[in-house]
Design a protein around this motif. Structure first.
Motif, mmCIF file in Angstrom:
data_model
loop_
_atom_site.group_PDB
_atom_site.id
_atom_site.type_symbol
_atom_site.label_atom_id
_atom_site.label_comp_id
_atom_site.label_asym_id
_atom_site.label_seq_id
_atom_site.Cartn_x
_atom_site.Cartn_y
_atom_site.Cartn_z
ATOM 1 N N VAL A 188 0.947 -1.191 -0.079
ATOM 2 C CA VAL A 188 -0.103 -0.003 -0.023
ATOM 3 C C VAL A 188 0.873 1.164 -0.183
ATOM 4 O O VAL A 188 0.523 2.234 -0.697
ATOM 5 C CB VAL A 188 -0.922 0.142 1.137
ATOM 6 C CG1 VAL A 188 -1.718 1.443 1.097
ATOM 7 C CG2 VAL A 188 -1.984 -1.073 1.294
ATOM 8 N N VAL A 189 2.050 1.160 0.797
ATOM 9 C CA VAL A 189 3.072 2.324 0.642
ATOM 10 C C VAL A 189 4.345 1.785 0.439
ATOM 11 O O VAL A 189 4.483 0.663 0.643
ATOM 12 C CB VAL A 189 2.912 3.130 2.101
ATOM 13 C CG1 VAL A 189 1.668 3.942 2.285
ATOM 14 C CG2 VAL A 189 3.423 2.367 3.266
ATOM 15 N N ASP A 190 5.021 2.911 0.069
ATOM 16 C CA ASP A 190 6.613 2.371 -0.374
ATOM 17 C C ASP A 190 7.442 3.176 0.477
ATOM 18 O O ASP A 190 7.413 4.400 0.357
ATOM 19 C CB ASP A 190 6.914 2.792 -1.867
ATOM 20 C CG ASP A 190 8.355 2.386 -2.135
ATOM 21 O OD1 ASP A 190 9.145 2.374 -1.390
ATOM 22 O OD2 ASP A 190 8.564 2.318 -3.387
ATOM 23 N N ASN A 191 8.131 2.711 1.409
ATOM 24 C CA ASN A 191 8.988 3.511 2.539
ATOM 25 C C ASN A 191 10.043 4.426 1.752
ATOM 26 O O ASN A 191 10.143 5.493 2.204
ATOM 27 C CB ASN A 191 9.677 2.526 3.294
ATOM 28 C CG ASN A 191 10.283 3.388 4.469
ATOM 29 O OD1 ASN A 191 9.592 3.957 5.083
ATOM 30 N ND2 ASN A 191 11.567 2.959 4.627
ATOM 31 N N ASN A 192 10.444 4.086 0.544
ATOM 32 C CA ASN A 192 11.305 5.165 -0.069
ATOM 33 C C ASN A 192 10.570 6.133 -0.573
ATOM 34 O O ASN A 192 11.309 7.475 -0.629
ATOM 35 C CB ASN A 192 11.929 4.268 -1.329
ATOM 36 C CG ASN A 192 12.814 3.130 -1.162
ATOM 37 O OD1 ASN A 192 13.715 3.330 -0.089
ATOM 38 N ND2 ASN A 192 12.707 2.021 -1.493
ATOM 39 N N LYS A 193 9.508 6.077 -0.801
ATOM 40 C CA LYS A 193 8.541 7.077 -1.292
ATOM 41 C C LYS A 193 8.292 8.100 -0.001
ATOM 42 O O LYS A 193 8.082 9.293 -0.200
ATOM 43 C CB LYS A 193 7.176 6.784 -2.100
ATOM 44 C CG LYS A 193 7.867 6.370 -3.317
ATOM 45 C CD LYS A 193 6.514 5.933 -4.281
ATOM 46 C CE LYS A 193 7.067 5.284 -5.747
ATOM 47 N NZ LYS A 193 5.827 4.788 -6.286
ATOM 48 N N LEU A 194 8.090 7.341 1.035
ATOM 49 C CA LEU A 194 7.545 8.252 2.258
ATOM 50 C C LEU A 194 9.048 8.983 2.657
ATOM 51 O O LEU A 194 8.598 10.290 3.119
ATOM 52 C CB LEU A 194 7.366 7.201 3.198
ATOM 53 C CG LEU A 194 6.013 6.346 3.193
ATOM 54 C CD1 LEU A 194 6.194 5.375 4.348
ATOM 55 C CD2 LEU A 194 4.874 7.146 3.239
ATOM 56 N N VAL A 195 9.872 8.431 2.531
ATOM 57 C CA VAL A 195 11.160 9.262 2.976
ATOM 58 C C VAL A 195 11.350 10.602 1.834
ATOM 59 O O VAL A 195 12.060 11.652 2.154
ATOM 60 C CB VAL A 195 12.449 8.554 2.820
ATOM 61 C CG1 VAL A 195 13.900 9.234 3.111
ATOM 62 C CG2 VAL A 195 12.390 7.196 4.009
ATOM 63 N N GLN A 196 10.949 10.490 0.539
ATOM 64 C CA GLN A 196 11.142 11.680 -0.370
ATOM 65 C C GLN A 196 10.024 12.555 0.073
ATOM 66 O O GLN A 196 10.724 13.766 -0.494
ATOM 67 C CB GLN A 196 10.958 10.793 -1.916
ATOM 68 C CG GLN A 196 12.006 10.027 -2.297
ATOM 69 C CD GLN A 196 11.703 9.267 -3.565
ATOM 70 O OE1 GLN A 196 10.598 9.522 -4.382
ATOM 71 N NE2 GLN A 196 12.478 8.606 -4.085
ATOM 72 N N CYS A 197 9.002 12.329 0.541
ATOM 73 C CA CYS A 197 8.055 13.285 0.817
ATOM 74 C C CYS A 197 8.505 14.609 1.443
ATOM 75 O O CYS A 197 8.947 14.409 2.374
ATOM 76 C CB CYS A 197 6.798 12.891 1.346
ATOM 77 S SG CYS A 197 6.035 11.530 0.143
#
Length: 75
Positions: A66-75
């Motif tokens: 559902v979520v991608d940790n790598n994309k969370l860090v980029q936000c």
């Protein structure tokens, strides 16, 4: 979204509300205050527990895609 993903999101929602409640108790009574029913558990300990629950749910969301940790860090 399947039922498992929806359930994880529902639980995450509840856990986020519990973090808000724990933060409110810290502001209201202090970080090291305790409740008479649980004299060994400070508000700080409760806050740690609730944040840990949120992190666990985020981990489950990542594992289910559902979520991608790598994309969370980029936000």
């Amino acid at each position: 979204m399947n039922e498992q993903e929806q359930e994880i999101l529902r639980i995450l929602q509840e856990e986020c509300a519990e973090v808000i409640q724990a933060i409110s108790k810290v502001f209201r009574f202090g970080l090291y205050a305790t409740h008479p029913d649980t004299p060994k558990i400070t508000n700080q300990v409760s806050l740690h527990q609730e944040i840990g629950d949120v992190l666990a749910m985020i981990d489950l969301l990542e594992k289910t895609g559902v979520v991608d940790n790598n994309k969370l860090v980029q936000c």
